[in-house]
Design an enzyme around this catalytic site. Structure first.
Site, short mmCIF file in Angstrom:
data_model
loop_
_atom_site.label_atom_id
_atom_site.label_comp_id
_atom_site.label_asym_id
_atom_site.label_seq_id
_atom_site.Cartn_x
_atom_site.Cartn_y
_atom_site.Cartn_z
N HIS A 56 0.86 -1.36 0.04
CA HIS A 56 -0.03 0.00 0.00
C HIS A 56 1.09 1.35 0.02
CE1 HIS A 56 -3.82 -1.93 1.72
NE2 HIS A 56 -3.40 -2.68 0.72
N GLU A 58 0.92 3.85 1.90
CA GLU A 58 1.90 4.08 3.21
C GLU A 58 2.88 3.08 3.83
OE1 GLU A 58 -1.50 3.52 2.53
OE2 GLU A 58 -3.01 4.58 3.77
N CYS A 86 -5.76 2.03 5.84
CA CYS A 86 -6.50 0.95 6.48
C CYS A 86 -5.84 0.35 7.68
CB CYS A 86 -6.31 -0.04 4.99
SG CYS A 86 -4.61 -1.05 4.92
N CYS A 89 -1.95 -0.18 7.19
CA CYS A 89 -1.27 0.90 7.19
C CYS A 89 -1.29 1.55 8.55
CB CYS A 89 -1.68 1.60 5.97
SG CYS A 89 -1.42 1.05 4.55
ZN LIG Z 1 -3.24 0.49 3.59
#
Ligand SMILES: [Zn+2]
Length: 159
Positions: A56, A58, A86, A89
């Site tokens: 992801h 991040e 999310c 993250c």
């Molecule tokens: Zn994430």
């Protein structure tokens, strides 16, 4: 920092998110890590392009910032992410000891285009034995030996 500086960093995260879609590299997510008013690292979502479900924006930008600083501790840093993080993250942000999170889109906005973190947040609030994902405990007594070793070791790097 003035608000315009924060917006400048967020616009870079947003540009990364748009560029990622246009290039077919992955989801519409971008993130920037800033320390002392300077950009340390920037990344878009890299899940599809690197076959890495943890890539992801991040998590990817945290990896880059840590490489840049040569540390696992991003205390004193702030993250600008084009979307509310999310659960994975969010956990990574806590583990990295990042000072502050700036976000643009919300998790509800993400759910509307098919990125639904809600299911994972729901699982986290559900007792382990009732989750959709089965959890089975094995060999705790054997695994505890490494914990005891850590606990009694003097020269170790806490994090
Ligand atoms: Zn994430």
């Amino acid at each position: 920092m003035e608000n315009t500086a924060h917006e400048k960093f967020m616009r870079i995260a947003i540009e990364l998110s748009e560029y990622n879609v246009k290039q077919g590299m992955g989801g519409p997510f971008g993130a920037v890590i800033v320390k002392d008013g300077m950009i340390l690292a920037r990344s878009a979502n890299r899940v599809v392009s690197t076959n890495d479900p943890t890539a992801h924006a991040e998590v990817s930008v945290i990896r880059l910032a840590c490489q840049e600083l040569g540390t696992h501790d991003l205390s004193g840093c702030e993250i600008y992410t084009s979307c509310e993080p999310c659960p994975m993250c969010l956990g990574a942000i806590y583990w990295a000891h990042i000072d502050k999170v700036y976000y643009a889109n919300t998790k509800a906005d993400a759910a509307e285009i098919g990125f639904d973190d809600h299911a994972i947040y729901g699982e986290l609030e559900t007792p382990m034995t009732k989750r959709k994902l089965p959890f089975i405990q094995l060999l705790r007594d054997e695994a505890l030996s490494a914990f005891k070793l850590w606990d009694t070791t003097e020269n170790k790097t806490d994090y």
